[in-house]
Design a protein around this motif. Structure first.
Motif, PDB file in Angstrom:
ATOM      1  N   CYS A 174      20.720  17.166  16.528  1.00 32.59           N
ATOM      2  CA  CYS A 174      21.179  17.889  15.345  1.00 32.59           C
ATOM      3  C   CYS A 174      22.372  18.770  15.716  1.00 32.59           C
ATOM      4  N   HIS A 219      23.295  21.403  14.458  1.00 27.76           N
ATOM      5  CA  HIS A 219      23.035  22.833  14.280  1.00 27.76           C
ATOM      6  C   HIS A 219      22.667  23.466  15.617  1.00 27.76           C
ATOM      7  N   HIS A 240      15.165  23.535  12.016  1.00 32.98           N
ATOM      8  CA  HIS A 240      15.489  24.483  10.942  1.00 32.98           C
ATOM      9  C   HIS A 240      15.745  23.791   9.614  1.00 32.98           C
TER      10      HIS A 240
END
Ligand SMILES: Cc1cc2nc3c(=O)[nH]c(=O)nc-3n(C[C@H](O)[C@H](O)[C@H](O)COP(=O)(O)OP(=O)(O)OC[C@H]3O[C@@H](n4cnc5c(N)ncnc54)[C@H](O)[C@@H]3O)c2cc1C
Ligand code: SF4
Ligand code: FES
Lengths: 813, 110
Positions: free
Chosen positions: B44, B46, B66
């Motif tokens: 990911c 993020h 998240h």
């Protein structure tokens, strides 16, 4: 490189800084957050609705424990920072040091206490945080007289709340009229009338001389010689910036900690934000400018240019029935003109202050609907010469628009500010609506409008109906997620009544708008199905959050933690040896003892999970379900086996309970404890279900919590034998499993259904108790098993933990 | 393009995922339907969450750390989050999963 950011104070200002930082660049800083209060960020301005009983603490939490965890913020709550050292760049908390690269001071302010004799007696409370609010609620429960010293925003909100809770309240105010900083005399007078009409006594020009009482406040003595009886005294006379730490560290401090427009203090690595700062001679006491500061500070930390500037402010009072609004500067002066409108019959007063064809101030009482429109004119410095004659009647009368209530909102220019707390203007909201945000929740999430004090909620709803027309109906209840319009409660009910026994049936019969749900609804629906149809429905691992699918807790670096069960907290040297061997064999970096009386192996690689499980299984250890929304632990004390106070075999009962309940899935995690006597060493009265043994049997308590929320349990019943205790607890678990909303802990659910209902079901109705316990046992015949053994031994499951193929190896061949 | 056989569709649970290690990093294969598998980065953007551990819904996956949601066709993050993961061509032939070797950084065998 990630820098270390330490923040002192988890209040409204720093909370917004963290949000802005994470939004812009989540990996720039490794954040440690200290807070003297034993909790994270909540919406402090909503303490007044909590005091008056309109809201609960849960309603006003802005950042939950989960939120901090998910965003990797290290929390040191309930810990005062004692000092910081600028040379060594470390912050010293009560429980240890933390080094920083950048430091933010966000300590807010402290209530000012008038140093009259008796100011430190018990029964004298200030109004600043949740503990103060709870102390007032507790005092009010006993009834009696309250004296509130201070007739400003805070004092009046406290007075209204206490009067709402049945106290006989007197407000003492030093000045000639209430809220003199926000209101002129006329508005102050109307406010006083309204407060007196609801039974609050107001004394202006009243100066406090002393608080009297033996060991506890009993009365307030005024300079005039008058004495007022007082069971509770609330001091709300003002605040002063909390600058002690900055002073000790020799930063430049005037009244507040001095900052430049980048929110930097006199030390370039130290920033300050919120009520503790002073900027250009200004102090701050409302959230709107603090949110501007927070944005600037986040930009400064990310090296983005930005500068803070002081803007005009608007104030409202959060007391139902007292509708007032004030903005800008309304002092009289040369070259200033007033336009006044009064309607004595309806108690309406409006005054506009004009200077050089611009609106510079507005005070309104009784009808404040046009407040934001006026505020927009003040902020924008709009030339009002052409609408001067009709200005006071508001936007509906400008430009020939009709007097339809919605047309006022429609007439606002796009740059008109709607949400003062968060500085959101009409244009941002309408474009969010046009972009698909069609309810209040979506607008709050996307723009933050109406997400703080909530006074603009009505305006936002009007904007929704102006923009969407008939498509907007004021929503009733929150749906589960964007895939459906049904609430959790509806879905649960329909699954039972329509006998829906598969996910496909739910999607089809309840009209889901997505092919197979999303990460929000699928885990909930999977849970509801398995709880209601244990025999017919099969648990779907792909509808579970990774922890429950892999039977281990995922950590922030993608490794897992492994916690074997220790029944009732009892272990043996052999088990400990097996755990130690496993830790060695799989290079476990951290071995930690948990609060639930067992051992956590942290940092295990996903591929190693089946291996470590088989090793632990061989020593008789099974999964501790430390990752599940299901039974976690049953904590016990040593009871009659060893303790001289023990009344029953608490350890033995704990083990029996854990063996009976383990493996069951519940709406949220379930923690139990058994204490051997009322000394309660196992802390049973803050668990979801707790047993306290007494000479004559077992007290069963339910609905405790000890996380972000601290809540004592309530007594469900007392039984005489272990067997009965186990039956009641099985029935309690089952009734919770069958009825609660997914992700509600027992205490949350209890607040909705009430303890009395539960007592009726499982204490009074013995037949129903037995039926529930039997259904629990039936479900356990499927689910009471060790998932580790299953996954490690079943070869098709076991391979899932390894990569499907490795294309990096072939290259070397 | 050079197609490499990496396994059978039944090796991946429906609405589940498996990982393939490649020279460009871990690639996750998401089984979004009975006969549909989509390949994309496992990581990911993020904070590096393992997307193969996320919940697969429709043709999207939600990151387990998240809750960012990615469209597996385009790799683009949905909603308010901004970011993108790489997607990779994948063929299913008689149940076998074939991935484009060139796209995942393998030089062709020829
Ligand atoms: C009852 C009430 C009603 C209000 N109503 C409104 C309203 O309607 N509109 C409006 O705009 N504003 C309102 N306010 C004001 C608003 O709440 C404040 O302006 C705002 O909360 C200030 O934010 P802050 O982050 O600067 O400080 P705070 O929110 O006070 O946070 C500071 C935090 O720092 C912690 N702290 C202090 N010292 C230390 C230390 N040494 N170590 C660790 N932690 C420390 C404190 O415990 C505190 O939690 C209201 C305030 C109250 C109390
Ligand atoms: S709770 Fe009572 S019985 Fe148990 S250890 Fe404490 S004192 Fe002893
Ligand atoms: S790491 Fe994927 S959402 Fe944060």
């Amino acid at each position: 490189m990630t820098q270390k950011l330490v923040i002192i104070g988890a209040g409204m200002a720093s909370g917004r800084v963290i949000e802005q930082l994470l939004d812009a660049d989540p990996s720039a800083y490794d954040i440690t957050l200290f807070n003297a209060e034993p909790r994270g960020n909540y919406n402090r301005i909503m303490l007044s609705p909590v005091l008056s009983g309109d809201k609960t603490y849960e309603d006003i939490v802005t950042h939950s424990d989960d939120w901090y965890e998910q965003n990797g913020v290290t929390c040191r709550f309930g810990e005062h920072v004692v000092k910081f050292d600028r040379e060594l760049k470390v912050v010293e908390g009560e429980n240890g040091h933390v080094p920083y690269d950048k430091l933010i001071i966000a300590t807010g302010s402290a209530p000012f206490i008038i140093p009259v004799p008796g100011h430190d007696l018990p029964g004298v409370i200030t109004y600043r945080d949740l503990d103060d609010t709870n102390a007032m609620i507790e005092a009010a429960a006993k009834g009696g007289k309250a004296v509130v010293i201070g007739g400003g925003l805070l004092g009046l909100e406290a007075a209204a709340g206490l009067s709402e809770r049945g106290m006989d309240v007197t407000v003492l105010h030093l000045m000639g009229h209430l809220m003199e900083r926000q209101l002129d005399e006329a508005a102050g007078y109307l406010l006083r009338e309204d407060l007196e009409a609801r039974g609050i006594t107001v004394k202006t020009q009243a100066s406090t001389k002393a608080i009297l009482g033996e060991g506890r406040a009993g009365a307030v003595l005024l300079e005039s010689g008058e004495t007022l009886g007082a069971d509770l005294v609330v001091m709300a006379v003002g605040i002063r910036p909390e600058t002690r730490l900055a002073n000790d560290a020799h930063l430049t401090v005037a009244r507040g900690i001095e900052v430049n427009a980048q929110m930097q203090t006199s030390d370039p690595d130290i920033y300050a934000v919120g009520e503790c700062v002073e900027f250009d001679g200004h102090l701050f006491g409302l959230v709107a400018p603090l949110y501007d500061q927070a944005k600037v500070l986040a930009d400064s930390l990310l090296d983005q240019p930005n500068a803070f500037a002081v803007k005009e402010l608007a104030t409202k009072l959060k007391v139902t029935g007292c509708d007032l609004f004030s903005a800008g500067d309304f002092a009289e002066g040369d070259g200033r003109e007033d336009i006044v409108f009064r309607d004595p019959a309806r108690g309406i007063y409006k005054r506009l202050v004009i200077e050089d064809d611009r609106l510079v101030g507005a005070v309104m009482y009784g009808d404040t609907a046009d407040g934001s429109w006026f505020f927009g004119l003040i902020q924008g410095g709009t030339d009002i010469s052409r609408m001067r004659e009709t200005l006071i009647f508001g936007p509906a009368f400008q430009g020939g628009a009709s007097a339809d209530p919605l047309s006022a909102v429609a007439a606002l220019p796009p740059e008109a500010e709607i949400c003062g707390c968060n500085g959101v203007c009409k244009g941002q909201i309408t474009s969010a609506i046009e972009g698909g945000a069609t309810d209040l929740g979506a607008i709050r999430a996307q723009t933050k409008a109406s997400a703080s004090c909530g006074t603009c909620t009505g305006l936002v709803e009007q904007l929704l109906s102006v923009t969407l027309g008939d498509d907007y109906a004021v929503p009733q209840a929150q749906p589960v997620c964007g895939c459906t319009s049904h609430t959790h409660e509806d879905v649960r009910r329909l699954i039972k009544s329509q006998e829906l026994k598969s996910q496909a049936a739910v999607w089809q019969e309840l009209g889901w708008t997505t092919p197979n749900g999303c990460h929000v609804c699928r885990p909930a629906v999977n849970y509801y199905l398995l709880a209601d149809w244990p025999l017919e429905y099969r648990d779907d691992p792909q509808s579970r959050f990774v922890n429950e699918r892999k039977h281990a807790n995922i950590q922030k670096d993608g490794t897992f933690s492994v916690v074997p069960r220790m029944w009732g907290g009892i272990t043996t040297p052999d088990e400990l040896r097996a755990i130690a061997d496993a830790a060695d064999k799989y290079d476990v970096p951290t071995v930690k003892v948990t609060g639930g009386q067992r051992i956590d192996l942290l940092g295990v690689k996903g591929e190693d999970l089946p291996g470590i499980w088989s090793d632990l299984n061989r020593a008789g250890l099974v999964s501790g379900h430390a990752y599940s929304k299901g039974l976690r632990t049953v904590k016990t004390c040593v009871g009659t086996d060893h303790c001289r106070f023990g009344t029953q075999d608490s350890t033995g009962l704990g083990i029996k309970l854990e063996q009976h309940l383990w493996g069951s899935w519940t709406p949220h995690k379930l923690k139990l404890a058994v204490s051997g006597c009322p000394r309660n060493c196992a802390e049973a009265t803050c668990k979801d279900i707790g047993v306290v043994c007494v000479d004559s049997g077992y007290e069963i308590h339910v609905g405790g919590a000890a996380g972000m929320e601290i809540k004592g349990t309530e007594l469900l019943c007392k039984v005489e034998s272990e067997d009965e205790a186990i039956e009641v607890i099985s029935a309690m678990t089952q009734i919770y499993r069958e009825n609660a909303k997914y992700l509600d802990r027992i205490y949350k659910w209890l607040a909705k259904v009430g303890l009395d209902w539960i007592k009726e079901q499982i204490v009074d109705d013995l037949e129903n108790r037995k039926a529930l316990a039997d259904r629990f046992t039936l479900s356990q015949s499927i689910y009471r098993k060790d998932p580790w053994a299953e996954h490690a031994q079943d070869s098709t499951t076991r391979v899932q933990y390894a990569p499907l193929a490795n294309l990096t190896l072939e290259a070397a061949e | 393009m050079s197609w490499i056989d990496i396994g059978h569709i039944s090796d991946i649970p429906l609405h589940g995922a498996r990982v393939v290690k490649t020279p460009v990093g871990c690639v996750a294969l998401f089984r979004t339907g009975e006969a549909e598998v989509l390949a994309a980065d496992d990581r990911c953007p993020h904070k590096g969450g393992p997307l193969s551990e996320g919940i697969v819904h429709g043709q999207s996956v939600t990151c387990p750390l998240h809750n960012w949601v990615f469209d597996l066709n385009t790799g683009v993050a949905q909603g308010a989050d901004a970011g993108r993961i790489e997607t990779y061509p994948l063929h299913i032939k008689a149940g076998r999963l074939l991935i484009d070797g060139a796209a995942v950084g393998k030089r062709s065998a020829a």
